[in-house]
Design a protein around this motif. Structure first.
Motif, PDB file in Angstrom:
ATOM      1  N   SER A  99       0.847  -1.179   0.000  1.00  0.00           N
ATOM      2  CA  SER A  99       0.000   0.000   0.000  1.00  0.00           C
ATOM      3  C   SER A  99       0.885   1.233   0.000  1.00  0.00           C
ATOM      4  N   SER A 100       0.324   2.345  -0.413  1.00  0.00           N
ATOM      5  CA  SER A 100       1.112   3.568  -0.362  1.00  0.00           C
ATOM      6  C   SER A 100       1.134   4.121   1.060  1.00  0.00           C
ATOM      7  N   ASN A 101       0.404   3.500   1.950  1.00  0.00           N
ATOM      8  CA  ASN A 101       0.337   3.974   3.323  1.00  0.00           C
ATOM      9  C   ASN A 101       0.919   2.930   4.265  1.00  0.00           C
ATOM     10  N   PRO A 102       2.120   3.183   4.792  1.00  0.00           N
ATOM     11  CA  PRO A 102       2.763   2.157   5.624  1.00  0.00           C
ATOM     12  C   PRO A 102       1.923   1.755   6.835  1.00  0.00           C
ATOM     13  N   HIS A 103       1.090   2.681   7.331  1.00  0.00           N
ATOM     14  CA  HIS A 103       0.297   2.362   8.514  1.00  0.00           C
ATOM     15  C   HIS A 103      -0.768   1.298   8.236  1.00  0.00           C
ATOM     16  N   ALA A 104      -0.978   0.987   6.941  1.00  0.00           N
ATOM     17  CA  ALA A 104      -1.941  -0.064   6.611  1.00  0.00           C
ATOM     18  C   ALA A 104      -1.285  -1.439   6.661  1.00  0.00           C
ATOM     19  N   SER A 105       0.011  -1.492   6.897  1.00  0.00           N
ATOM     20  CA  SER A 105       0.714  -2.774   6.840  1.00  0.00           C
ATOM     21  C   SER A 105       0.487  -3.594   8.116  1.00  0.00           C
ATOM     22  N   ALA A 106       0.669  -4.901   7.970  1.00  0.00           N
ATOM     23  CA  ALA A 106       0.448  -5.807   9.104  1.00  0.00           C
ATOM     24  C   ALA A 106       1.406  -5.497  10.255  1.00  0.00           C
ATOM     25  N   MET A 108       2.649  -2.766  11.303  1.00  0.00           N
ATOM     26  CA  MET A 108       2.345  -1.593  12.121  1.00  0.00           C
ATOM     27  C   MET A 108       1.099  -1.782  12.985  1.00  0.00           C
ATOM     28  N   LYS A 109       0.480  -2.939  12.825  1.00  0.00           N
ATOM     29  CA  LYS A 109      -0.638  -3.237  13.729  1.00  0.00           C
ATOM     30  C   LYS A 109      -0.137  -4.052  14.922  1.00  0.00           C
ATOM     31  N   ARG A 110       1.123  -4.416  14.886  1.00  0.00           N
ATOM     32  CA  ARG A 110       1.683  -5.245  15.932  1.00  0.00           C
ATOM     33  C   ARG A 110       2.599  -4.448  16.848  1.00  0.00           C
ATOM     34  N   GLY A 111       3.175  -5.147  17.821  1.00  0.00           N
ATOM     35  CA  GLY A 111       4.015  -4.455  18.786  1.00  0.00           C
ATOM     36  C   GLY A 111       5.451  -4.920  18.763  1.00  0.00           C
ATOM     37  N   PHE A 112       5.938  -5.293  17.578  1.00  0.00           N
ATOM     38  CA  PHE A 112       7.310  -5.777  17.455  1.00  0.00           C
ATOM     39  C   PHE A 112       8.308  -4.627  17.553  1.00  0.00           C
ATOM     40  N   ARG A 113       9.547  -5.017  17.755  1.00  0.00           N
ATOM     41  CA  ARG A 113      10.640  -4.060  17.720  1.00  0.00           C
ATOM     42  C   ARG A 113      10.648  -3.326  16.370  1.00  0.00           C
ATOM     43  N   SER A 286      13.811   6.750  23.504  1.00  0.00           N
ATOM     44  CA  SER A 286      13.851   5.281  23.440  1.00  0.00           C
ATOM     45  C   SER A 286      12.656   4.746  22.686  1.00  0.00           C
ATOM     46  N   LEU A 287      12.879   3.661  21.959  1.00  0.00           N
ATOM     47  CA  LEU A 287      11.760   2.983  21.316  1.00  0.00           C
ATOM     48  C   LEU A 287      11.247   1.900  22.254  1.00  0.00           C
ATOM     49  N   LEU A 288       9.941   1.711  22.246  1.00  0.00           N
ATOM     50  CA  LEU A 288       9.320   0.706  23.105  1.00  0.00           C
ATOM     51  C   LEU A 288       8.568  -0.309  22.260  1.00  0.00           C
ATOM     52  N   PHE A 289       8.666  -1.570  22.675  1.00  0.00           N
ATOM     53  CA  PHE A 289       7.868  -2.599  21.994  1.00  0.00           C
ATOM     54  C   PHE A 289       7.355  -3.568  23.041  1.00  0.00           C
ATOM     55  N   PHE A 290       6.397  -4.416  22.666  1.00  0.00           N
ATOM     56  CA  PHE A 290       5.854  -5.317  23.682  1.00  0.00           C
ATOM     57  C   PHE A 290       5.643  -6.735  23.172  1.00  0.00           C
TER      58      PHE A 290
END
Ligand SMILES: *[C@@H]1O[C@H](CO)[C@@H](O)[C@H](O)[C@H]1NC(C)=O
Ligand SMILES: *[C@@H]1O[C@H](CO)[C@@H](O)[C@H](O)[C@H]1NC(C)=O
Length: 369
Positions: A99-106, A108-113, A286-290
């Motif tokens: 997609s032209s919108n990165p926020h639509a990607s799988a 960015m729906k997750r909490g990975f590093r 700092s970046l945070l992930f869960f």
């Protein structure tokens, strides 16, 4: 002049939506003025970008020119992500094709590093593009940053030898940050921990960009004597920002699981390998992930990941990034011959002609099994 420039940008942006162009060119031609045409064009684009939230669509509709620059910033982030991760198993390609919108990607729906990296990078990309566009006169809603930095970042000490003044056109960091917050943070309005983490990572990206702003000066005076300088603040080369965010990615903090469960509202992180230590507030940059990242070794449609089979890898030292050992996940690699035709043995003839021979360039490359 400004309008023409904006037009150019819109065209460039529109290639992501070729269908729209074909469909609506007659309609666009009917628009009475060029300005309206642009607005219409951008507003249409707003409807066709995938994965925008309702709030984002409203903002995009109300400020289509600013939003189209924001999309440029998102694309800049995707391109930079591909560069930063070119030797990683996950290499950002999924963001480009999906997609032209990165926020639509799988991802960015997750909490990975990786997700935390993407949030910070895209937020910074939007600030970067908008701050510059303001200073270039491409947007009606903003211009050069009005002084602004005199109080907080005045580097007068360093330049005391000569007289100088803030009279150049500073990139509008404040406006870029404001729009980036308005346009991206609105995605995460829910009061849950994941939203808070996303916004924290957005802020981290924006802080990192802000801390890399540069002072650029131009000399004035008789025959280059530099008696007076004109100075302005400029956004840095985006590569510098992305490299810093990548460094933060490596030392990103995992948000403790118990805090996720309790829904604790204050964001805290703890460094990896120090599980016993008391959690402390995470630093601003700092970046945070869960969520623990998958290996990205095998194809996984759910994550839009195509696995590493077929990837070009680096033979030699096994611990190096991109080494066949790491990239191929123990499956091993094949050596294949890749040939290309390149100009070679070029000779210059007076005047003015260059003749080249065509040479076949054969290279052996390693690719993952
Ligand atoms: C990224 O990975 C995909 C598939 O995993 C591959 O097709 C692509 O060539 C890779 N990109 C780079 C720059 O290595
Ligand atoms: C360049 O030209 C020389 C002499 O003409 C030739 O011997 C040589 O093979 C050429 N190099 C390549 C790479 O073709």
């Amino acid at each position: 002049m400004n309008i023409a420039r904006v037009a150019g940008e819109n065209c460039r942006m529109s290639w992501t939506f070729p269908a729209i162009i074909i469909l609506f060119v007659p309609l666009l031609n009917m628009a009475s003025s060029r300005g309206e045409l642009l607005k219409l064009n951008s507003a249409l684009a707003c409807r066709f970008v995938r994965g925008l939230t309702r709030e984002q669509r409203t903002i995009c509709h109300d400020a289509p020119d600013t939003a189209s620059v924001a999309f440029e910033g998102l694309q800049l982030a995707v391109k930079e992500c591909q560069h930063q991760f070119r030797w990683h198993r996950w290499n950002c390609t999924s963001l480009l094709t999906k997609s032209s919108n990165p926020h639509a990607s799988a991802l960015m729906k997750r909490g990975f590093r990786e997700s935390s990296f993407l949030y910070a990078l895209t937020a910074a990309g939007v600030v970067h593009s908008i701050a510059r566009a303001c200073a270039q006169g491409r947007l009606l809603s903003c211009g050069c940053d009005p002084v602004g930095y005199r109080a907080s970042h005045d580097p007068r000490g360093r330049l005391r030898a000569n007289k100088w003044e803030w009279s150049g056109c500073s990139h509008n960091l404040a406006y870029g940050i404001e729009f980036s917050k308005k346009f991206l943070d609105v995605r995460d309005q829910v009061d849950d921990l994941q939203s808070k983490i996303n916004v924290h990572n957005n802020n981290a990206g924006r802080s990192i960009l802000a801390s890399h702003m540069e002072v650029r000066c131009k000399c004035h005076g008789l025959s280059g004597s530099c008696q007076v300088r004109t100075c302005w603040r400029a956004t840095p080369d985006f590569r510098v920002v992305a490299t810093t965010i990548k460094r933060q990615y490596r030392k990103a903090l995992m948000v403790a699981q118990e805090e996720l469960n309790n829904g604790v509202s204050i964001l805290r992180g703890r460094p990896r390998g120090r599980r016993k230590s008391r959690p402390r507030p995470a630093p601003k940059t700092s970046l945070l992930f869960f969520e623990k990242s998958p290996s990205f070794c095998e194809a996984d449609p759910k994550l839009e990941s195509s696995g590493t089979s077929g990837r070009v890898c680096r033979t030699g030292r096994t611990s190096r990034t991109g080494s066949c050992d790491l990239l191929c996940c123990g499956r091993g690699h094949d050596l294949i011959r890749k040939s290309s035709i390149k100009p070679c043995n070029c000779t210059f003839h007076w005047c003015c002609r260059v003749d080249c021979q065509k040479c076949q360039d054969d290279k052996w490359v390693a690719v993952c099994k």
